[in-house]
Design a protein around this motif. Structure first.
Motif, PDB file in Angstrom:
ATOM      1  N   HIS A   1       0.834  -1.189   0.000  1.00 30.99           N
ATOM      2  CA  HIS A   1       0.000   0.000   0.000  1.00 30.99           C
ATOM      3  C   HIS A   1       0.877   1.250   0.000  1.00 30.99           C
ATOM      4  O   HIS A   1       1.656   1.472   0.923  1.00 30.99           O
ATOM      5  N   HIS A   2       0.742   2.072  -1.047  1.00 29.79           N
ATOM      6  CA  HIS A   2       1.560   3.276  -1.178  1.00 29.79           C
ATOM      7  C   HIS A   2       0.708   4.525  -0.988  1.00 29.79           C
ATOM      8  O   HIS A   2      -0.469   4.555  -1.349  1.00 29.79           O
ATOM      9  N   ARG A   3       1.336   5.544  -0.433  1.00 24.10           N
ATOM     10  CA  ARG A   3       0.703   6.855  -0.304  1.00 24.10           C
ATOM     11  C   ARG A   3       1.444   7.808  -1.231  1.00 24.10           C
ATOM     12  O   ARG A   3       2.602   8.151  -0.979  1.00 24.10           O
ATOM     13  N   VAL A   4       0.769   8.199  -2.295  1.00 24.09           N
ATOM     14  CA  VAL A   4       1.387   9.001  -3.357  1.00 24.09           C
ATOM     15  C   VAL A   4       0.792  10.405  -3.333  1.00 24.09           C
ATOM     16  O   VAL A   4      -0.430  10.573  -3.388  1.00 24.09           O
ATOM     17  N   GLY A   5       1.652  11.399  -3.258  1.00 27.56           N
ATOM     18  CA  GLY A   5       1.192  12.784  -3.233  1.00 27.56           C
ATOM     19  C   GLY A   5       1.621  13.547  -4.471  1.00 27.56           C
ATOM     20  O   GLY A   5       2.721  13.337  -4.994  1.00 27.56           O
ATOM     21  N   PHE A   6       0.738  14.426  -4.947  1.00 27.55           N
ATOM     22  CA  PHE A   6       1.062  15.338  -6.049  1.00 27.55           C
ATOM     23  C   PHE A   6       0.915  16.756  -5.508  1.00 27.55           C
ATOM     24  O   PHE A   6      -0.156  17.123  -5.009  1.00 27.55           O
TER      25      PHE A   6
ATOM     26  N   GLU B   1      -4.168  10.609 -10.615  1.00 28.83           N
ATOM     27  CA  GLU B   1      -5.031  10.086  -9.548  1.00 28.83           C
ATOM     28  C   GLU B   1      -5.722   8.794 -10.001  1.00 28.83           C
ATOM     29  O   GLU B   1      -5.793   7.816  -9.246  1.00 28.83           O
ATOM     30  N   LYS B   2      -6.216   8.787 -11.216  1.00 31.54           N
ATOM     31  CA  LYS B   2      -6.896   7.596 -11.733  1.00 31.54           C
ATOM     32  C   LYS B   2      -5.967   6.395 -11.733  1.00 31.54           C
ATOM     33  O   LYS B   2      -6.349   5.287 -11.322  1.00 31.54           O
ATOM     34  N   ALA B   3      -4.725   6.600 -12.162  1.00 34.84           N
ATOM     35  CA  ALA B   3      -3.771   5.494 -12.239  1.00 34.84           C
ATOM     36  C   ALA B   3      -3.408   4.976 -10.854  1.00 34.84           C
ATOM     37  O   ALA B   3      -3.357   3.762 -10.621  1.00 34.84           O
ATOM     38  N   VAL B   4      -3.176   5.884  -9.913  1.00 35.05           N
ATOM     39  CA  VAL B   4      -2.760   5.481  -8.570  1.00 35.05           C
ATOM     40  C   VAL B   4      -3.895   4.785  -7.829  1.00 35.05           C
ATOM     41  O   VAL B   4      -3.712   3.721  -7.222  1.00 35.05           O
ATOM     42  N   VAL B   5      -5.087   5.377  -7.859  1.00 37.80           N
ATOM     43  CA  VAL B   5      -6.221   4.825  -7.123  1.00 37.80           C
ATOM     44  C   VAL B   5      -6.654   3.487  -7.715  1.00 37.80           C
ATOM     45  O   VAL B   5      -7.014   2.551  -6.980  1.00 37.80           O
ATOM     46  N   SER B   6      -6.613   3.357  -9.031  1.00 40.39           N
ATOM     47  CA  SER B   6      -7.011   2.089  -9.650  1.00 40.39           C
ATOM     48  C   SER B   6      -6.054   0.962  -9.283  1.00 40.39           C
ATOM     49  O   SER B   6      -6.420  -0.216  -9.344  1.00 40.39           O
ATOM     50  N   ASP B   7      -4.829   1.311  -8.868  1.00 35.44           N
ATOM     51  CA  ASP B   7      -3.869   0.314  -8.413  1.00 35.44           C
ATOM     52  C   ASP B   7      -4.030  -0.003  -6.926  1.00 35.44           C
ATOM     53  O   ASP B   7      -3.260  -0.790  -6.364  1.00 35.44           O
ATOM     54  N   GLY B   8      -5.013   0.645  -6.275  1.00 29.41           N
ATOM     55  CA  GLY B   8      -5.287   0.367  -4.878  1.00 29.41           C
ATOM     56  C   GLY B   8      -4.482   1.182  -3.892  1.00 29.41           C
ATOM     57  O   GLY B   8      -4.411   0.837  -2.705  1.00 29.41           O
ATOM     58  N   HIS B   9      -3.903   2.293  -4.342  1.00 31.25           N
ATOM     59  CA  HIS B   9      -3.085   3.126  -3.466  1.00 31.25           C
ATOM     60  C   HIS B   9      -3.801   4.443  -3.136  1.00 31.25           C
ATOM     61  O   HIS B   9      -4.811   4.788  -3.751  1.00 31.25           O
ATOM     62  N   GLU B  10      -3.233   5.180  -2.178  1.00 32.18           N
ATOM     63  CA  GLU B  10      -3.795   6.475  -1.798  1.00 32.18           C
ATOM     64  C   GLU B  10      -3.207   7.576  -2.668  1.00 32.18           C
ATOM     65  O   GLU B  10      -2.019   7.540  -3.013  1.00 32.18           O
ATOM     66  N   PHE B  11      -4.032   8.573  -2.971  1.00 27.24           N
ATOM     67  CA  PHE B  11      -3.565   9.730  -3.732  1.00 27.24           C
ATOM     68  C   PHE B  11      -3.900  10.986  -2.948  1.00 27.24           C
ATOM     69  O   PHE B  11      -5.039  11.170  -2.513  1.00 27.24           O
ATOM     70  N   ILE B  12      -2.911  11.848  -2.752  1.00 21.97           N
ATOM     71  CA  ILE B  12      -3.094  13.078  -1.994  1.00 21.97           C
ATOM     72  C   ILE B  12      -2.695  14.257  -2.874  1.00 21.97           C
ATOM     73  O   ILE B  12      -1.631  14.227  -3.510  1.00 21.97           O
ATOM     74  N   LEU B  13      -3.534  15.278  -2.915  1.00 19.44           N
ATOM     75  CA  LEU B  13      -3.259  16.478  -3.705  1.00 19.44           C
ATOM     76  C   LEU B  13      -2.994  17.647  -2.763  1.00 19.44           C
ATOM     77  O   LEU B  13      -3.718  17.833  -1.775  1.00 19.44           O
TER      78      LEU B  13
ATOM     79  N   TRP C   1       4.637  15.627   3.760  1.00 16.62           N
ATOM     80  CA  TRP C   1       5.458  14.866   2.828  1.00 16.62           C
ATOM     81  C   TRP C   1       6.120  13.676   3.503  1.00 16.62           C
ATOM     82  O   TRP C   1       6.209  12.588   2.908  1.00 16.62           O
ATOM     83  N   GLU C   2       6.595  13.859   4.728  1.00 14.84           N
ATOM     84  CA  GLU C   2       7.286  12.766   5.407  1.00 14.84           C
ATOM     85  C   GLU C   2       6.348  11.606   5.729  1.00 14.84           C
ATOM     86  O   GLU C   2       6.796  10.481   5.955  1.00 14.84           O
ATOM     87  N   ALA C   3       5.043  11.856   5.771  1.00 12.72           N
ATOM     88  CA  ALA C   3       4.071  10.790   6.039  1.00 12.72           C
ATOM     89  C   ALA C   3       3.707  10.018   4.773  1.00 12.72           C
ATOM     90  O   ALA C   3       3.000   9.016   4.843  1.00 12.72           O
ATOM     91  N   LEU C   4       4.189  10.479   3.618  1.00 10.55           N
ATOM     92  CA  LEU C   4       3.885   9.831   2.342  1.00 10.55           C
ATOM     93  C   LEU C   4       5.061   8.974   1.892  1.00 10.55           C
ATOM     94  O   LEU C   4       6.188   9.138   2.351  1.00 10.55           O
ATOM     95  N   ASP C   5       4.797   8.064   0.969  1.00 12.99           N
ATOM     96  CA  ASP C   5       5.865   7.233   0.410  1.00 12.99           C
ATOM     97  C   ASP C   5       6.610   7.952  -0.707  1.00 12.99           C
ATOM     98  O   ASP C   5       7.827   7.821  -0.845  1.00 12.99           O
ATOM     99  N   VAL C   6       5.870   8.688  -1.503  1.00 14.40           N
ATOM    100  CA  VAL C   6       6.486   9.435  -2.593  1.00 14.40           C
ATOM    101  C   VAL C   6       5.683  10.705  -2.828  1.00 14.40           C
ATOM    102  O   VAL C   6       4.453  10.704  -2.714  1.00 14.40           O
ATOM    103  N   VAL C   7       6.383  11.795  -3.132  1.00 14.63           N
ATOM    104  CA  VAL C   7       5.715  13.023  -3.544  1.00 14.63           C
ATOM    105  C   VAL C   7       6.227  13.393  -4.927  1.00 14.63           C
ATOM    106  O   VAL C   7       7.427  13.325  -5.205  1.00 14.63           O
ATOM    107  N   LEU C   8       5.289  13.725  -5.806  1.00 14.26           N
ATOM    108  CA  LEU C   8       5.628  14.214  -7.137  1.00 14.26           C
ATOM    109  C   LEU C   8       5.346  15.705  -7.144  1.00 14.26           C
ATOM    110  O   LEU C   8       4.222  16.137  -6.889  1.00 14.26           O
TER     111      LEU C   8
END
Length: 329
Positions: free
Chosen positions: A80-85, A110-122, A135-142
Motif C-alpha cells: 500500500h503506497h501513499r502518493v502525493g502530487f 489520480e486515476k492510475a494510482v487509485v485504480s492500483d489500490g493506493h492512496e492519492f493526496i493532492l 510529505w514525510e508521512a507519504l511514500d512518494v511526492v511528485l
C-alpha cells in the motif's frame, strides 16, 4: 501521531523508521546497535532496548547475538503506497484547476494510482515553504512547477522519495519525469512545405525544463535550414496572463505562420483574432491533433510503474525519464 506527546519508545520507533527509510535500507541490511543508536539520539538505554524489542516482536527487525540486528521487513516498501502530487502556488496562476495542463495531469495520475489500490493526496507548496510534515508521512511526492526560486535544501534530508513531473531536476535522490519535445519539434519543421516564420513563446518563469525546451526548438530550427525563421519572445502565461502586449506586438512585427510554446488558454482566441490563419501549437495534454500530442493515459502507463519500482529500491540514484511528445500535422 503527535510525537511530542507520544511515549518515548514510540518517538524513538518513529525516529528509527524515518532514518532507515531515508537511508534506503532494504530487507537484510544491518541496523545500528544499541550503542550506535545512543550516540545519535538522547534516549536512555532502557528506552532503546524496549524499542528494539518491540520492533523485533512486530517482525520488523531480527536480533542475532554476536552478529547484530537486521531489517526483515520495511513497512515503507509494502504493497500500500501513499502518493502525493503537489504544485507550486507561486507559479500556477489561479490554482491548479484553472490550468488545463495540470488539471488533466492530476486527473490522469489520480486515476492510475487509485485504480492500483493506493492512496492519492493532492496539495501545494510555495517557493519558500514546503509541507514537510505531510510529505514525510507519504511514500512518494511528485512535485511540479519547480523554478530557480524554489528552495531545494529539503532534498538532502527528506525521507520520502521525491520526484518531479513535467520538470527536469538533476539530483542524486530525485527522479524527473519530463515530456520530451525534441523529435516533435524536428517533425514540425520537416512538415512545412515551404518557408515558414515561427514565433516561439518562451516562459519568463525560469526552470531547467523551460530552458531545455527553448534550446531544443532553437536547435530544431537550425537543422531545418534558412527557409525557417524563428523568433523567440518571453511571456508570463501563469502569473500575468492579462499582460498580452508583448504577444500582440510580436504578432504584428513578425507576422508568423506558426505560434507555439507556453501560452494561457485565453490567448488562442486572441492570437487568431490578430493573426488569422496562423497555426497554434501550445503545450498541453490530451490536446486534439494537429500539433503536439501527449496522451495522459499513455504517459501515466510509463510513469507510474517506474514510481513503484523506485519505491522498492530507494538506494537507486535519481534519473531523468523522458516521455516523447508526438507531432501530428
Amino acid at each position: 501521531m503527535n510525537t511530542q506527546l507520544a511515549p518515548r519508545h514510540l518517538r524513538l520507533r518513529e525516529l528509527l523508521l524515518h532514518r532507515w527509510k531515508a537511508d534506503g535500507l532494504q530487507v537484510g541490511d544491518r541496523i545500528e546497535s544499541q550503542n550506535e543508536i545512543a550516540r545519535f539520539c538522547d534516549f536512555s538505554l532502557i528506552t532503546i532496548v524496549k524499542t528494539l524489542k518491540d520492533l523485533e516482536a512486530d517482525g520488523i527487525i531480527r536480533r542475532q547475538v554476536g552478529k547484530g540486528s537486521f531489517l526483515v521487513r520495511a513497512p515503507w516498501t509494502e504493497a500500500h503506497h501513499r502518493v502525493g502530487f503537489f504544485y507550486n502556488r507561486d507559479v500556477v496562476g489561479g490554482g491548479i484547476f484553472d490550468n488545463d495542463f495540470y488539471t488533466r495531469l492530476v486527473v490522469a495520475l489520480e486515476k492510475a494510482v487509485v485504480s492500483d489500490g493506493h492512496e492519492f493526496i493532492l496539495g501545494s507548496f510555495t517557493n519558500a515553504k514546503m509541507p514537510m510534515a505531510v510529505w514525510e508521512a507519504l511514500d512518494v511526492v511528485l512535485l511540479t512547477s519547480i523554478t530557480g526560486e524554489t528552495r531545494l535544501d529539503f532534498l538532502d534530508t527528506a525521507a520520502t522519495q521525491v520526484s518531479v513531473i513535467d520538470q527536469t531536476l538533476v539530483h542524486p535522490k530525485v527522479h524527473s519525469y519530463r515530456l520530451d519535445y525534441d523529435d516533435a519539434f524536428r517533425e514540425m519543421f520537416r512538415s512545412f512545405d515551404g518557408p515558414r516564420k515561427v514565433l516561439y513563446l518562451d516562459s519568463e518563469i525560469a526552470s531547467n525544463e523551460q530552458k531545455r525546451r527553448r534550446d531544443a526548438i532553437v536547435k530544431a530550427r537550425e537543422e531545418c535550414g534558412p527557409d525557417c525563421v524563428l523568433e523567440v519572445i518571453k511571456v508570463n502565461q501563469e502569473r500575468e496572463p492579462e499582460r498580452t502586449a508583448p504577444l500582440l506586438e510580436a504578432l504584428q512585427a513578425h507576422a508568423p505562420d506558426v505560434v507555439l510554446g507556453y501560452m494561457h488558454r485565453d490567448w488562442k482566441a486572441l492570437i487568431r483574432d490578430h493573426a488569422p490563419g496562423v497555426r497554434i501549437f501550445s503545450y498541453g495534454i490530451d490536446n486534439a491533433a494537429p500539433g503536439f500530442v501527449v496522451r495522459s493515459d499513455e504517459w501515466m502507463e510509463d510513469i507510474v510503474p517506474k514510481v513503484y519500482a523506485n519505491l522498492a529500491n530507494r538506494k537507486a540514484r535519481g534519473a531523468v525519464h523522458g516521455f516523447p511528445a508526438r507531432f501530428e500535422p
